[in-house]
Structure formats: structure tokens, C-alpha cells
Design a protein around this motif. Structure first.
Motif, PDB file in Angstrom:
ATOM      1  N   LEU A 208     -48.230 -69.817 -52.363  1.00 42.97           N
ATOM      2  CA  LEU A 208     -47.016 -69.508 -51.599  1.00 42.97           C
ATOM      3  C   LEU A 208     -46.610 -70.637 -50.653  1.00 42.97           C
ATOM      4  O   LEU A 208     -45.526 -70.624 -50.083  1.00 42.97           O
ATOM      5  CB  LEU A 208     -47.209 -68.221 -50.787  1.00 42.97           C
ATOM      6  N   ARG A 209     -47.501 -71.613 -50.497  1.00 42.90           N
ATOM      7  CA  ARG A 209     -47.220 -72.670 -49.514  1.00 42.90           C
ATOM      8  C   ARG A 209     -46.002 -73.489 -49.918  1.00 42.90           C
ATOM      9  O   ARG A 209     -45.809 -73.776 -51.097  1.00 42.90           O
ATOM     10  CB  ARG A 209     -48.443 -73.572 -49.339  1.00 42.90           C
ATOM     11  N   GLY A 210     -45.192 -73.828 -48.935  1.00 44.38           N
ATOM     12  CA  GLY A 210     -43.996 -74.643 -49.180  1.00 44.38           C
ATOM     13  C   GLY A 210     -42.861 -73.852 -49.796  1.00 44.38           C
ATOM     14  O   GLY A 210     -41.818 -74.404 -50.119  1.00 44.38           O
ATOM     15  N   LYS A 211     -43.065 -72.546 -49.963  1.00 43.62           N
ATOM     16  CA  LYS A 211     -42.034 -71.738 -50.623  1.00 43.62           C
ATOM     17  C   LYS A 211     -41.398 -70.735 -49.653  1.00 43.62           C
ATOM     18  O   LYS A 211     -41.994 -70.377 -48.647  1.00 43.62           O
ATOM     19  CB  LYS A 211     -42.648 -70.981 -51.804  1.00 43.62           C
ATOM     20  N   PRO A 212     -40.187 -70.263 -50.008  1.00 41.79           N
ATOM     21  CA  PRO A 212     -39.547 -69.255 -49.145  1.00 41.79           C
ATOM     22  C   PRO A 212     -40.222 -67.896 -49.291  1.00 41.79           C
ATOM     23  O   PRO A 212     -40.026 -67.208 -50.284  1.00 41.79           O
ATOM     24  CB  PRO A 212     -38.096 -69.200 -49.654  1.00 41.79           C
ATOM     25  N   VAL A 213     -41.044 -67.551 -48.301  1.00 40.01           N
ATOM     26  CA  VAL A 213     -41.797 -66.291 -48.339  1.00 40.01           C
ATOM     27  C   VAL A 213     -41.168 -65.315 -47.344  1.00 40.01           C
ATOM     28  O   VAL A 213     -40.884 -65.681 -46.207  1.00 40.01           O
ATOM     29  CB  VAL A 213     -43.278 -66.538 -47.990  1.00 40.01           C
ATOM     30  N   ILE A 214     -40.920 -64.111 -47.824  1.00 36.63           N
ATOM     31  CA  ILE A 214     -40.307 -63.095 -46.970  1.00 36.63           C
ATOM     32  C   ILE A 214     -41.252 -61.897 -46.909  1.00 36.63           C
ATOM     33  O   ILE A 214     -41.566 -61.295 -47.938  1.00 36.63           O
ATOM     34  CB  ILE A 214     -38.923 -62.691 -47.531  1.00 36.63           C
ATOM     35  N   VAL A 215     -41.728 -61.597 -45.702  1.00 34.35           N
ATOM     36  CA  VAL A 215     -42.668 -60.484 -45.549  1.00 34.35           C
ATOM     37  C   VAL A 215     -41.897 -59.261 -45.087  1.00 34.35           C
ATOM     38  O   VAL A 215     -41.143 -59.327 -44.125  1.00 34.35           O
ATOM     39  CB  VAL A 215     -43.771 -60.814 -44.517  1.00 34.35           C
ATOM     40  N   GLY A 216     -42.088 -58.161 -45.822  1.00 32.15           N
ATOM     41  CA  GLY A 216     -41.392 -56.939 -45.419  1.00 32.15           C
ATOM     42  C   GLY A 216     -41.412 -55.911 -46.514  1.00 32.15           C
ATOM     43  O   GLY A 216     -42.203 -56.001 -47.447  1.00 32.15           O
ATOM     44  N   GLY A 217     -40.547 -54.908 -46.369  1.00 33.47           N
ATOM     45  CA  GLY A 217     -40.458 -53.880 -47.392  1.00 33.47           C
ATOM     46  C   GLY A 217     -39.802 -54.451 -48.628  1.00 33.47           C
ATOM     47  O   GLY A 217     -38.861 -55.226 -48.528  1.00 33.47           O
ATOM     48  N   ARG A 218     -40.321 -54.091 -49.787  1.00 31.21           N
ATOM     49  CA  ARG A 218     -39.767 -54.638 -51.021  1.00 31.21           C
ATOM     50  C   ARG A 218     -38.557 -53.822 -51.492  1.00 31.21           C
ATOM     51  O   ARG A 218     -37.811 -54.230 -52.339  1.00 31.21           O
ATOM     52  CB  ARG A 218     -40.840 -54.625 -52.099  1.00 31.21           C
ATOM     53  N   SER A 219     -38.456 -52.618 -50.915  1.00 34.53           N
ATOM     54  CA  SER A 219     -37.402 -51.705 -51.344  1.00 34.53           C
ATOM     55  C   SER A 219     -36.027 -52.316 -51.155  1.00 34.53           C
ATOM     56  O   SER A 219     -35.742 -52.985 -50.169  1.00 34.53           O
ATOM     57  CB  SER A 219     -37.487 -50.424 -50.538  1.00 34.53           C
ATOM     58  N   PHE A 220     -35.168 -52.073 -52.112  1.00 38.17           N
ATOM     59  CA  PHE A 220     -33.848 -52.662 -52.050  1.00 38.17           C
ATOM     60  C   PHE A 220     -32.984 -51.959 -51.015  1.00 38.17           C
ATOM     61  O   PHE A 220     -32.162 -52.564 -50.351  1.00 38.17           O
ATOM     62  CB  PHE A 220     -33.201 -52.582 -53.428  1.00 38.17           C
ATOM     63  N   ASN A 221     -33.179 -50.675 -50.867  1.00 41.53           N
ATOM     64  CA  ASN A 221     -32.277 -49.914 -50.007  1.00 41.53           C
ATOM     65  C   ASN A 221     -32.788 -49.674 -48.602  1.00 41.53           C
ATOM     66  O   ASN A 221     -32.020 -49.561 -47.673  1.00 41.53           O
ATOM     67  CB  ASN A 221     -31.967 -48.566 -50.650  1.00 41.53           C
ATOM     68  N   ARG A 222     -34.118 -49.593 -48.452  1.00 37.25           N
ATOM     69  CA  ARG A 222     -34.626 -49.178 -47.150  1.00 37.25           C
ATOM     70  C   ARG A 222     -35.443 -50.233 -46.430  1.00 37.25           C
ATOM     71  O   ARG A 222     -35.684 -50.120 -45.239  1.00 37.25           O
ATOM     72  CB  ARG A 222     -35.498 -47.929 -47.312  1.00 37.25           C
ATOM     73  N   GLY A 223     -35.905 -51.243 -47.143  1.00 34.41           N
ATOM     74  CA  GLY A 223     -36.840 -52.182 -46.529  1.00 34.41           C
ATOM     75  C   GLY A 223     -36.191 -53.063 -45.476  1.00 34.41           C
ATOM     76  O   GLY A 223     -34.990 -53.275 -45.472  1.00 34.41           O
ATOM     77  N   VAL A 224     -37.018 -53.554 -44.558  1.00 36.68           N
ATOM     78  CA  VAL A 224     -36.563 -54.550 -43.601  1.00 36.68           C
ATOM     79  C   VAL A 224     -37.510 -55.743 -43.613  1.00 36.68           C
ATOM     80  O   VAL A 224     -38.676 -55.610 -43.965  1.00 36.68           O
ATOM     81  CB  VAL A 224     -36.510 -54.015 -42.154  1.00 36.68           C
ATOM     82  N   VAL A 225     -36.973 -56.889 -43.194  1.00 44.08           N
ATOM     83  CA  VAL A 225     -37.771 -58.106 -43.144  1.00 44.08           C
ATOM     84  C   VAL A 225     -38.572 -58.119 -41.842  1.00 44.08           C
ATOM     85  O   VAL A 225     -38.003 -57.933 -40.768  1.00 44.08           O
ATOM     86  CB  VAL A 225     -36.852 -59.343 -43.204  1.00 44.08           C
TER      87      VAL A 225
END
Ligand code: DCP
Ligand code: MG
Length: 356
Positions: A25-42
Motif C-alpha cells: 500500500l505504500r506510495g498509494k492513495p489509501v483511504i481508511v473507512g467504511g467500504r459501504s457505498f451509501n453509509r460509510g465515512v472516511v
């Protein structure tokens, strides 16, 4: 006497941990959070992802749109907690004067450690290098003569930075600081200020104390001070809190469920507010009563997840009350306590916001 305060804040904390633990994952755009399309948040995004405009508290859906090639990862709170504990051990090897603000940031009062041979900058660099050695993670620090300036400083040159704000550069820095970057100016206040044409610290500085009090009420004075580099240098050193509870003694013995439950709901709200103030949550709810004959009874229950919201506390308290209260036995006291306290891992969110 002038103090030396350091504010230390890990860089893109959750994302950096994920990149550290998984080199792919290093050097890449990593987004930690809910994977859900409708309810998740970063929860947070790596600096690579931030270039696309992705940031904390943004709906996952928006993050997908801005950064379609982003790698979405679920948070691993236990791991972040483990690292946070390691970082605190390092802080403790320097001073006991620590005020943790969250898992990844704290104030340290290092006044006593500074002397002719060792500057506060050197101490900050040493702490940061200890953190890197122990965890493999980078952090940023800010050093100043009070808390809020140290916090501003740590955010100024992120990531991997060490920044000092002193009497000779303080006004220069504050004057050009966007108003939303002043600690204590949240989204709502920021909007209000921008609407009034207050865009920078200089705009704030140019307003009189009276004007600010008229516009912002009680907070006016604090804003006036913040524009001038004036703020507290006293750390709130945290004692470990084992439980948060509230109880009420009635002025006459009561037996009416509806009446008693209304009080229990109020008490649940107060406990929730206390937990909220300290960004805590707990896993055990206890309801205690005392009968008119002074007998004490209590019942407790483990919760599924750490809770802090008043409706959640009341939900458990409600059923515990029905277990502990005997019919036709009036009571003189009722109380609710949340214990099994832990620090909250996500701000103003519950675990459900992260569910897929
Ligand atoms: N966090 C969260 N929800 C938010 C803000 C933050 O869950 N609304 C979590 C994820 C972050 C961690 O808390 O990694 C620390 O928050 P910071 O504000 O310090 O942000 P980062 O450490 O991610 O980035 P920065 O480099 O800007 O400090
Ligand atoms: Mg951080």
C-alpha cells in the motif's frame, strides 16, 4: 514563567499504519473507512489520496468519485490502539506532563527538560525519532509557549515536520493563517466568519474585543486572545477514569415507573455528556436503586460495543431498571453508571458509521 509545550500528531495516522503493515500500500492513495457505498465515512486518507481532495469525515461515496483508483481499507482499531500505547510509553520516558487529545496526538510540557545544552526543538526531534524507531511511523510536532500555538505549529508543515512558533514569528504566522485553522473554530463558526469577511488571522486581529463579543458572544474574548497568540499553557494531565456515573435522590419515595424512567433518561443524558466531553465510551452499564427502606440493589450488563450516546445508555438502563425494581416497592434513589471505559476511536461517530 515561559513554558515549552510540544504538540505531537501522527501523520495520516490510520492510513500510515495500514501502509506500514502492508508494504504493497505504500506510495498509494489509501483511504481508511467504511467500504459501504451509501453509509460509510472516511476516517482518514493517505497523503497520496489527499491530493485528490479526499479527507476525514467525507462520505465514502464522495471519496470514490474523487479518487476512483483509491484503495479502500477497513479500520483496525485494535492495532491503532496498540500503537497509540507504544507512543504514550515513549512520551512517558520524557515527561509525565502529558495531555492526550486522541489516539494520535498529545501535548507534552517539556519546560523542565530544556536547558542550555538541549533546545526544545532537539527534544521534539528526539521524541519523533524514538517514535519512528519503535513504530516505523512518522509524526509532526509543534513547539510553542502555549497549547494552541503548539497545535497550530504541528499542523503547519505536515508531514514529518518540526515547527516552532515563538514571540518573534507568532503574529506573522497568525496573520496569514486561514480562519478555519484556528483551534476551536469548527466548520460552523468558520462558515459564519467567512460570511462576515473574516478569512484570516489578520482579519480577526483587526476586530475590537467588543466587536467580537457582540458577534460571537462568550467566545469573543477567547477569539480576541487567539488572534494575538494568547492562550493557556496548563496541561490537563489525565487521570485514568474507571467509570462515569450520575445518581439522584428523590425528595420523597417514588413508585411510578413513568416518573422514575424520565429521571433515568435525564441521568443517561448527563452520563453521555460527560463521556462525550472526554471522548470516552464504555462497555458496562449499571443501574442502582435504593429502596425507601434503604436497601441497595444494582444490576449490570455488558454492551455489544463501547457506547456513549444517551439513547444507547438509556436503552440498557431501561431494561436493567425493570430487572432491579420490584413492583410496589418505592425507591428513594436511582443512578446509572457506565464503566469498562475506553477511549473513543472515532470522533462523533459510532461503529455503525463504519459498517460495510
Ligand atoms: N479520525 C477519524 N475521524 C475523523 C478524524 C480523524 O476517525 N473525523 C481518525 C483517523 C485519523 C486519526 O483519527 O488517522 C487521527 O486524526 P488526525 O486529525 O490527526 O488526522 P490524521 O492523523 O489522519 O492526519 P494528519 O496528518 O492531518 O494529522
Ligand atoms: Mg494526525
Amino acid at each position: 514563567m515561559e513554558k515549552r509545550i510540544i504538540h505531537i500528531d501522527m501523520d495520516a495516522f490510520y492510513a500510515q499504519v495500514e501502509q506500514h503493515d502492508n508494504p504493497e500500500l505504500r506510495g498509494k492513495p489509501v483511504i481508511v473507512g467504511g467500504r459501504s457505498f451509501n453509509r460509510g465515512v472516511v476516517a482518514t486518507a493517505s497523503y497520496e489520496a489527499r491530493k485528490f481532495g479526499v479527507h476525514s469525515a467525507m462520505p465514502t461515496k464522495t471519496a470514490h468519485k474523487l479518487c476512483p483508483d483509491g484503495i479502500f481499507v477497513h479500520p483496525r482499531f485494535e492495532r491503532y490502539k496498540e500503537i497509540s500505547a507504544q507512543i504514550r510509553e515513549i512520551f512517558l520516558s520524557y515527561t509525565e506532563l502529558i495531555e492526550p487529545l486522541s489516539l494520535d496526538e498529545a501535548y507534552l510540557d517539556i519546560t523542565e527538560l530544556v536547558n542550555r545544552e538541549t533546545s526544545s526543538r532537539e527534544i521534539a526531534l528526539s521524541i519523533q525519532s524514538d517514535i519512528f524507531e519503535k513504530t516505523g511511523l512518522t509524526s509532526s510536532s509543534g513547539i510553542s509557549y502555549n497549547k494552541y500555538l503548539a497545535k497550530i505549529a504541528s499542523g503547519m508543515n505536515k508531514p514529518k515536520a518540526t515547527t516552532v512558533i515563538d514571540y518573534n514569528n507568532v503574529l506573522e504566522i497568525l496573520h496569514v493563517l486561514p480562519i478555519g485553522k484556528f483551534p476551536g473554530v469548527g466548520k460552523v463558526t468558520e462558515e459564519k466568519m467567512l460570511g462576515m469577511g473574516i478569512k484570516t488571522g489578520k482579519d480577526l486581529y483587526d476586530l475590537s474585543k467588543n466587536d467580537l463579543i457582540l458577534k460571537f458572544g462568550k467566545r469573543g474574548e477567547s477569539l480576541y486572545n487567539k488572534a494575538r497568540g494568547i492562550g493557556t499553557n496548563e496541561l490537563t494531565v489525565q487521570r485514568e477514569r474507571k467509570s462515569v456515573g450520575k445518581e439522584t435522590t428523590f425528595n420523597y419515595d417514588r413508585n411510578d415507573d413513568a416518573e422514575i424512567l424520565a429521571v433515568l433518561e435525564e441521568l443517561s443524558k448527563k452520563v453521555s455528556t460527560r463521556l462525550d466531553d472526554r471522548q470516552l465510551a464504555g462497555r458496562v452499564v449499571t443501574v442502582k436503586i435504593k429502596t425507601g427502606g434503604f436497601e441497595a440493589h444494582s444490576r449490570q450488563m455488558m454492551t455489544m460495543d463501547p457506547i456513549f450516546k444517551s439513547e444507547d445508555i438509556y436503552h440498557y438502563a431501561y431494561s436493567l431498571y425493570h430487572e432491579v425494581k420490584e413492583q410496589d416497592v418505592p425507591i428513594r434513589l436511582i443512578g446509572v453508571t457506565v464503566s469498562g471505559i475506553e477511549e473513543r476511536l472515532y470522533r462523533n461517530m459510532t461503529i455503525y458509521d463504519f459498517i460495510m
